[in-house]
Enzyme design. Structure first.
Site, PDB file in Angstrom:
ATOM      1  N   THR A 120       0.829  -1.200   0.000  1.00  0.00           N
ATOM      2  CA  THR A 120       0.000   0.000   0.000  1.00  0.00           C
ATOM      3  C   THR A 120       0.865   1.253   0.000  1.00  0.00           C
ATOM      4  O   THR A 120       1.746   1.412   0.847  1.00  0.00           O
ATOM      5  CB  THR A 120      -0.900   0.008   1.248  1.00  0.00           C
ATOM      6  N   GLU A 121       0.616   2.140  -0.970  1.00  0.00           N
ATOM      7  CA  GLU A 121       1.321   3.421  -1.071  1.00  0.00           C
ATOM      8  C   GLU A 121       2.844   3.258  -1.122  1.00  0.00           C
ATOM      9  O   GLU A 121       3.589   4.138  -0.700  1.00  0.00           O
ATOM     10  CB  GLU A 121       0.926   4.335   0.094  1.00  0.00           C
ATOM     11  N   LEU A 122       3.293   2.126  -1.640  1.00  0.00           N
ATOM     12  CA  LEU A 122       4.721   1.785  -1.708  1.00  0.00           C
ATOM     13  C   LEU A 122       5.397   1.846  -0.339  1.00  0.00           C
ATOM     14  O   LEU A 122       6.601   2.127  -0.242  1.00  0.00           O
ATOM     15  CB  LEU A 122       5.470   2.684  -2.701  1.00  0.00           C
ATOM     16  N   TRP A 131       5.598   6.432  -1.044  1.00  0.00           N
ATOM     17  CA  TRP A 131       5.666   7.376  -2.160  1.00  0.00           C
ATOM     18  C   TRP A 131       4.833   8.627  -1.897  1.00  0.00           C
ATOM     19  O   TRP A 131       4.590   9.418  -2.799  1.00  0.00           O
ATOM     20  CB  TRP A 131       5.284   6.710  -3.478  1.00  0.00           C
TER      21      TRP A 131
END
Length: 424
Positions: free
Chosen positions: A147-149, A301
């Site tokens: 999730t979300e890098l 990220w």
């Protein structure tokens, strides 16, 4: 020119409605009443502006360019909504998967922060997602994006133990030091796991700066961008362009020229000698490991900090997430699949993102995506919904007269229908 790895992430959350304590009387009967009516219209809008035309464009590019390839990941939360309201989008994605030139990555099913709070729940959600990819797209994912890098060394070890061969992360300069994100790396002590790092400058030139008329690179044409890519020739293995799929048509509207840019990008890239597009796993297999990158702290990220402060940076977010995961064991012990699913839906990271209180550019981005008037509203609605879940969860346990009377006062439900547990 190095190989181009084009990766898109697809996700839409189930947003909560403005939820007060006066909603408890209806929501304890049906917890799904907590979700906002705007979810379906928003999905319809994004499907029309982004998913449908973008999918068709990618199908056309695959037809017109025999070597064009790309990669996707898609949350289970979005798949469930598309299946219910926009099933033709699922069919388009299945056509892309059937082409043999599109790879689907694994992630957490509910786009959650489970990797930060619960190894058990993280494993459950990744397993659910893997099953979904098998059933929908007939693929066995070999690559993983959190999730979300969100990433660190510990997560890499967990993902390697789960059998994945590649993991994505942000190319955070404070851990790269002198190194470039344009090479294949490995986490410490894990030569079996390849690490692909996002080139955030070139990715954000499309995702964030594409329509910014004050930016020195404006306007971005396919030829100009291909020239930027070719400038890396001799000093890079890959260029990892990672972004939200909603960049196409939703974040960058059609009238910015974003679709025309992508329609012409493959031809512009192929005009340079030795150019190619690869999927995530193909890039991982095509090049040797250049070095080890040690990332002991959590990165992502999101925002300028590229950490997890977008979701856990203030007391509202920290208290809400702690309260949510405190219910994990009681929810699973209850054994009610509807309660388990509802609790998992509350793990979606967007709920905490809406509580962010940052200022300046990052704050503007958070406000843009939030359906709430303020971070405090987002926190209040979430905690009220969580209370509704508690009431439902403990409805079959021993009654406390004081608690029962309070419950009846708030909800209007007779006191004998409320059960109390000292676990509260």
């Amino acid at each position: 020119m190095p190989a181009v790895v084009l990766y898109f992430h697809l996700h839409q959350p189930l947003r909560l409605k403005p939820f007060s304590l006066f909603d408890l009387s209806t929501t304890t009967a049906d917890l799904n009443e907590a979700f906002a009516p705007v979810n379906q219209p928003i999905l319809h809008k994004v499907a029309a502006k982004c998913y449908r035309p973008a999918n068709q464009m990618m199908l056309d590019l695959i037809r017109d360019f025999p070597d064009f390839k790309l990669s996707y990941s898609i949350s289970g939360t979005l798949v469930e909504q598309l299946s219910a309201y926009e099933p033709d989008i699922i069919f388009q994605l299945q056509q892309l998967a059937a082409s043999g030139r599109v790879e689907f990555l694994d992630e957490t099913y509910y786009h959650s922060l489970a990797s930060l709070f619960s190894p058990k729940e993280f494993f459950r959600q990744v397993s659910l997602h893997r099953q979904m990819i098998r059933e929908l797209f007939n693929q066995e994912p070999k690559a993983f994006r959190n999730t979300e890098l969100i990433y660190n060394n510990q997560l890499a070890e967990t993902v390697a133990q789960m059998g994945y061969q590649t993991i994505l992360a942000e190319g955070v300069e404070r851990y790269l030091w002198w190194r470039s994100p344009n090479f294949i790396y490995q986490p410490p002590g894990l030569p079996q796991l390849k690490l692909l790092l996002k080139n955030y400058r070139l990715s954000d030139d499309i995702a964030f700066r594409f329509s910014n008329r004050d930016w020195s690179g404006f306007p971005v044409t396919a030829d100009k961008y291909a020239h930027w890519l070719s400038a890396l020739n001799g000093s890079a293995q890959v260029v990892n362009l990672f972004m939200d799929y909603e960049t196409l048509g939703e974040h960058q509207w059609d009238d910015t020229g974003i679709f025309e840019f992508f329609r012409h990008l493959p031809a512009a890239v192929y005009r340079h000698p030795d150019n190619r597009f690869l999927t995530v796993s193909e890039a991982s297999e095509a090049f040797p490991i250049m070095d080890t990158v040690d990332i002991p702290e959590i990165t992502s990220w999101a925002d300028l900090e590229r950490d997890v402060t977008a979701w856990l940076g203030n007391p509202l977010q920290q208290q809400a997430s702690a309260a949510l995961y405190a219910l994990e064991s009681p929810v699973y012990q209850a054994g009610d699949q509807n309660l388990i699913k509802f609790w998992q839906q509350l793990t979606t990271s967007d709920h905490f993102y809406y509580m962010c209180t940052k200022w300046f550019a990052d704050g503007d981005v958070h406000k843009y995506f939030s359906p709430n008037n303020s971070p405090l509203d987002a926190y209040t609605y979430f905690m009220n919904v969580l209370h509704a879940l508690r009431l439902k969860l403990y409805a079959n346990q021993t009654t406390s007269p004081l608690e029962a009377n309070s419950y009846q006062l708030i909800t209007g439900i007779p006191a004998h229908d409320y059960r109390y547990s000292s676990a509260l």
